[in-house]
Write an enzyme that holds these catalytic residues in place. Structure first.
Site, mmCIF file in Angstrom:
data_model
loop_
_atom_site.group_PDB
_atom_site.id
_atom_site.type_symbol
_atom_site.label_atom_id
_atom_site.label_comp_id
_atom_site.label_asym_id
_atom_site.label_seq_id
_atom_site.Cartn_x
_atom_site.Cartn_y
_atom_site.Cartn_z
ATOM 1 N N ASP A 432 -1.052 -10.060 2.657
ATOM 2 C CA ASP A 432 0.296 -10.181 3.204
ATOM 3 C C ASP A 432 1.288 -10.930 2.335
ATOM 4 O OD1 ASP A 432 0.322 -8.579 5.484
ATOM 5 O OD2 ASP A 432 -0.749 -10.087 6.651
ATOM 6 N N TYR A 513 2.358 -7.580 12.969
ATOM 7 C CA TYR A 513 1.767 -8.810 13.490
ATOM 8 C C TYR A 513 2.698 -10.009 13.397
ATOM 9 C CZ TYR A 513 -3.130 -7.967 14.598
ATOM 10 O OH TYR A 513 -4.291 -7.588 15.197
HETATM 11 CU CU CU Z 1 -5.928 -8.491 14.516
#
Ligand code: CU
Ligand code: NAG
Ligand code: NAG
Ligand code: NAG
Ligand code: NAG
Ligand code: NAG
Ligand code: NAG
Ligand code: NAG
Ligand code: NAG
Ligand code: NAG
Ligand code: NAG
Ligand code: NAG
Ligand code: NAG
Length: 821
Positions: A432, A513
């Site tokens: 990320d 997320y």
């Molecule tokens: Cu997850």
């Protein structure tokens, strides 16, 4: 994802560095508020943030009116203002410093730069300008020894795309502030393990991903099967406004035998205007492309996968599809009843009443902040806050009672490694920091993300010759835990101490997320890191995926994945010379002088030191048998024990399940163990590089190369810790994963560091004495109790009431509390 390379930026949130460059002394210029999630990095598969909300938001009815600005706020949330003892040498660049660097870069003909606004996929542009963290030796000379503040340098990342072999170029530019007379640039190679001849260059596999990839490749392929996509899902993905399908796939790309290969798949676009549910809508048709090089005419479609059957050509797939008996599966289609996050279902008993809430104490905040220097003091702790594009907030020079415990505490990388029967899930392992935690550390929601009374700080990040400010993106607050930090009671007294802790928090929404990072400080001198995850899962198409996830809808599988987040903890326990001791509870059979000639089965402590980096990578012991202690062998307490801090899981942790991952190869060797200890080096400041995904076999930073057998005996040490979760989403992850289950943490607690527990220092404790059913004394250690009706009546403590049952004496109860000792 189909994302334009450079988006028009809202003028409200940005400072144009070009303009500031002309006003170079205007260091205090600040961007205005109203941040928008408008910037997206060009990306491959990651579900990136859309800059436009499709559809009408206004149709939704707000149940809260905006606050009447003339009414007084409920809280004075401002922390006590102080002046930091030193400049924050880990802080971001001042606007004018960044503007100077950008202006200077554009004046260097060798970079051949185009302003981002006008850059195409075949122009060079500036991706990043931010501060380089000073080397530790330089920082300590200033912070500890009254030396001069370290020279400031800028890290610059150029996106060199005016070439057939595009690459990212990391540069070190400075010294700052920049001046034509002294400015220099050099490849920023010292933090890399891949030194060779690359000179800070990392190949760019995504140079065409926002342009040619879609227009010249993915959409034409999609068009070639439009009859099939219409038949299967009544939709097309052609790059038109009426598309109802989207296409994206693996990250990182397959990098094998000199080729670059993608797998992509179709996703339904959400039909509800607002909700971001696309990652819940996989459709189960996959195609493979060899996209080596920059000329789409040389790219090759290498096959299709549907229902676990591989077709080498579009022709073969088409023929099969229109052959009677071809098995077609259902689609995943959004509707608010399962993919929207608004309240639904029966309202729970009494839930419409206002819930309890924490508030500030009567006299306001109890911590001090230098907002300009991002310096914080709470009780006996102090620290500075830094911020970077790649990894968001970091803490520096964390001290307790004036002594540094940690030089640096920071996220270094986060991995979400998927697996699945299909090539897209099997090929996805998001690293990320490529997308960055800084650009997505959005404004926090007061009263939800942090208590309403929290103190907030801003953070800034560079993009496209501008600097954006995420307003109120870091929160600082005290909170009273729902349990005391200490208590004891006897027949005569009861003592209890409030467990008030201090937290620093930020949330980064990286694609689907939302990662919440919390650093917590406690009255006993301990420190915890906790990460939580919420937001939308990336799910898988259900067919043939039962070994890789639960079936969570008719046509949907929760896709198993590991989250592993690597934190750097650079301990300095009473100086930089530290060791790691392992102390293991060990079962033994042993005889004693007093045990006759018999042995006894019992346990004892076995102590060893981690001598060298060869022993420096290990996992938490089963049954938590081994304590990991960072100690200073030369700093013993009065009893001769080494002073130190213990490192241990706070909530569960995880390292990567996959061994020798085919997907990340050498790009995430840091994910292999729970605990990894290295010698601190200025040339090893980070465990990972934002572009490791671009060259997974030979990444710019291969963490495994840090381990070269060096001594760890009374050296300056870094403890690299992995937090994480083995996430197998179940129906409870729909519509969003909840923070209560997806969490992980580690803590650092004093071990023989002091001679007694430091929470005894707080005055926010009570000792009640009582006898005969009456409280006879209430000691609040000088703290006056308010007349607040919500404050408990401490004079009402009685102890046990006793009623004699034999002989039975119901009318003469008396008070008597027993205790064991
Ligand atoms: Cu997850
Ligand atoms: C954050 O930015 C806003 C908008 O520029 C500004 O009003 C505010 O003072 C900043 N906050 C801090 C703590 O610097
Ligand atoms: C806001 O509050 C003030 C003070 O209570 C009041 O005078 C004013 O009318 C209010 N304004 C609005 C728009 O409600
Ligand atoms: C982009 O190009 C246009 C047309 O050449 C020019 O007018 C504009 O100033 C350029 N943008 C910037 C930021 O230089
Ligand atoms: C500079 O970049 C442009 C594209 O922006 C390219 O056409 C040109 O060839 C480059 N010049 C050199 C000397 O590389
Ligand atoms: C840090 O140290 C390395 C290795 O000695 C050196 O190459 C580099 O220039 C230093 N970085 C800074 C920011 O001073
Ligand atoms: C740094 O300066 C302060 C104030 O002048 C002084 O008290 C302290 O002893 C100095 N520290 C060192 C390491 O020289
Ligand atoms: C620095 O050099 C550039 C390019 O030669 C020039 O445009 C600029 O005006 C110079 N800046 C100063 C402050 O001299
Ligand atoms: C197919 O999509 C079109 C336009 O997107 C829509 O008008 C039509 O009702 C859809 N058909 C079915 C069967 O859902
Ligand atoms: C989508 O838009 C294109 C171009 O405007 C048009 O040709 C096509 O018929 C539209 N498709 C549907 C399903 O409405
Ligand atoms: C799953 O696919 C079937 C067709 O096989 C379809 O009838 C059904 O509506 C789909 N289920 C959901 C929840 O979308
Ligand atoms: C222990 O064993 C030795 C040798 O067998 C024997 O001499 C001794 O008396 C024993 N001691 C006890 C306390 O039983
Ligand atoms: C990891 O994979 C590489 C390449 O396939 C292989 O050479 C190596 O032996 C593997 N290592 C382990 C520990 O499995």
């Amino acid at each position: 994802m189909r994302v334009p390379e450079q988006l028009p930026l809202s003028s409200a949130v940005t400072v144009s560095l070009a303009v500031l460059g002309l006003l170079a002394d205007n260091v205090s210029a600040r961007p205005s508020p109203e941040p928008k999630a408008s910037w997206v990095r060009k990306g491959s598969g990651r579900k990136a943030i859309s800059n436009t909300l499709k559809g009408k938001r206004d149709a939704r009815i707000s149940t809260l009116s905006p606050r009447n600005e003339t009414q007084a706020s409920c809280f004075d949330t401002s922390a006590v203002a102080i002046t930091a003892p030193k400049l924050n040498v880990w802080d971001q660049l001042q606007d004018a410093e960044a503007a100077g660097v950008v202006a200077w870069l554009f004046a260097q003909p060798e970079f051949n730069l185009t302003v981002a606004e006008n850059a195409t996929a075949w122009d060079n542009s500036v991706l990043l300008v931010e501060a380089i963290q000073p080397n530790k030796t330089d920082a300590l000379a200033y912070v500890d020894n009254n030396g001069t503040a370290p020279t400031r340098w800028a890290k610059v990342v150029l996106d060199m795309r005016a070439t057939d072999s595009p690459y990212y170029q990391d540069l070190m530019v400075g010294p700052l502030p920049i001046s034509n007379a002294t400015a220099t640039w050099q490849p920023l190679t010292y933090p890399l393990t891949k030194k060779d001849n690359d000179q800070g260059k990392v190949r760019n596999l995504d140079a065409d991903s926002s342009d040619a990839l879609y227009s010249d490749w993915l959409y034409p392929i999609s068009a070639s099967v439009a009859d099939i996509t219409l038949d299967l899902w009544n939709g097309t993905a052609l790059g038109l406004a009426n598309d109802t399908l989207d296409i994206w796939g693996i990250d990182p790309l397959w990098q094998e035998d000199g080729r670059v290969v993608r797998w992509d798949t179709f996703w339904n676009l959400p039909t509800e205007a607002l909700f971001d549910a696309e990652t819940l809508l996989p459709l189960g048709l996959f195609f493979k492309s060899d996209v080596t090089g920059r000329d789409p005419s040389q790219w090759r479609l290498e096959g299709w996968l549907y229902n676990n059957i591989f077709y080498e050509t579009t022709e073969a797939f088409r023929t099969a599809y229109f052959t009677p008996g071809f098995v077609k599966h259902g689609a995943n289609v959004e509707d608010a009843s399962w993919a929207g996050t608004d309240q639904q279902g029966a309202v729970m008993p009494l839930d419409t009443l206002a819930p309890p809430t924490s508030t500030l104490g009567a006299q306001g905040t109890r911590f001090s902040v230098d907002a300009a220097q991002k310096y914080v003091e709470w009780m006996d702790f102090s620290f500075y806050i830094g911020f970077s594009r790649d990894t968001g907030i970091s803490l520096h020079d964390i001290r307790y009672k004036g002594e540094r415990v940690l030089y640096e505490l920071a996220l270094n990388e986060a991995l979400a490694h998927y697996a699945g029967n299909d090539p897209v899930q099997a090929g996805t392992a998001y690293l990320d920091s490529y997308y960055g935690f800084g650009p997505y550390a959005f404004e926090l929601v007061p009263g939800y993300d942090c208590p309403a009374y929290a103190t907030y700080l801003n953070s800034t990040f560079y993009v496209s010759e501008t600097v954006h400010t995420h307003v109120n993106s870091i929160c600082l607050f005290e909170y009273e835990a729902d349990f005391p930090i200490q208590r004891h009671s006897t027949t005569a007294y009861v003592a209890a101490t409030k467990n008030t802790y201090f937290a620093v928090r930020s949330v980064s929404t990286v694609g689907n997320y939302d990662y919440m990072f919390t650093y917590t400080f406690f009255l006993d001198g301990s420190i915890a890191i906790e990460v939580r995850a919420s937001g939308y899962i990336q799910s898988a198409y259900f067919a043939h995926n039962d070994e890789y996830g639960f079936r969570i809808r008719d046509n949907l599988s929760g896709s198993m994945h590991d989250h592993v987040l690597n934190f750097k903890a650079d301990f300095d326990i009473l100086g930089t010379a530290n060791s790691v001791q392992l102390m293991r509870n060990t079962p033994v059979t042993t005889a004693y002088p007093w045990s006759g000639n018999k042995t006894r089965n019992t346990m004892k402590l076995a102590r060893t030191f981690v001598e060298t980096e060869d022993q420096g990578r290990f996992n938490w012991d089963a049954n938590a048998l081994t304590q990991v202690l960072v100690v200073n062998q030369d700093e013993k307490n009065v009893f001769g024990e080494m002073r130190g801090y213990r490192v241990l899981p706070y909530t569960g942790t995880a390292h990567l399940t996959v061994e020798n991952s085919s997907t990340v190869v050498n790009a995430a060797r840091w994910a292999e163990y729970d605990v990894q200890i290295t010698r601190q080096k200025d040339t090893e400041p980070k465990s990972a590089h934002a572009y490791n995904s671009q060259d997974v076999h030979d990444p710019p930073i291969n963490f495994a190369d840090f381990f070269d057998g060096e001594s760890l005996d009374q050296e300056d040490l870094v403890v690299w810790l992995n937090l994480g979760m083995h996430h197998v989403p179940h129906t409870g992850d729909l519509p969003n994963t909840v923070f209560t289950t997806a969490h992980s943490g580690v803590q650092f607690m004093p071990s023989n560091y002091f001679t007694i527990d430091q929470s005894r220092n707080t005055v926010n404790m009570v000792r009640l004495e009582y006898s005969d059913g009456k409280t006879t004394a209430v000691d609040t250690f000088g703290q006056s109790k308010t007349d607040d009706i919500c404050e408990a009546d401490l004079w009402g403590y009685t102890g046990d009431v006793v009623v004699r049952k034999f002989p039975y004496d119901p009318n003469d109860p008396y008070y008597e509390t027993d205790s064991i000792v």
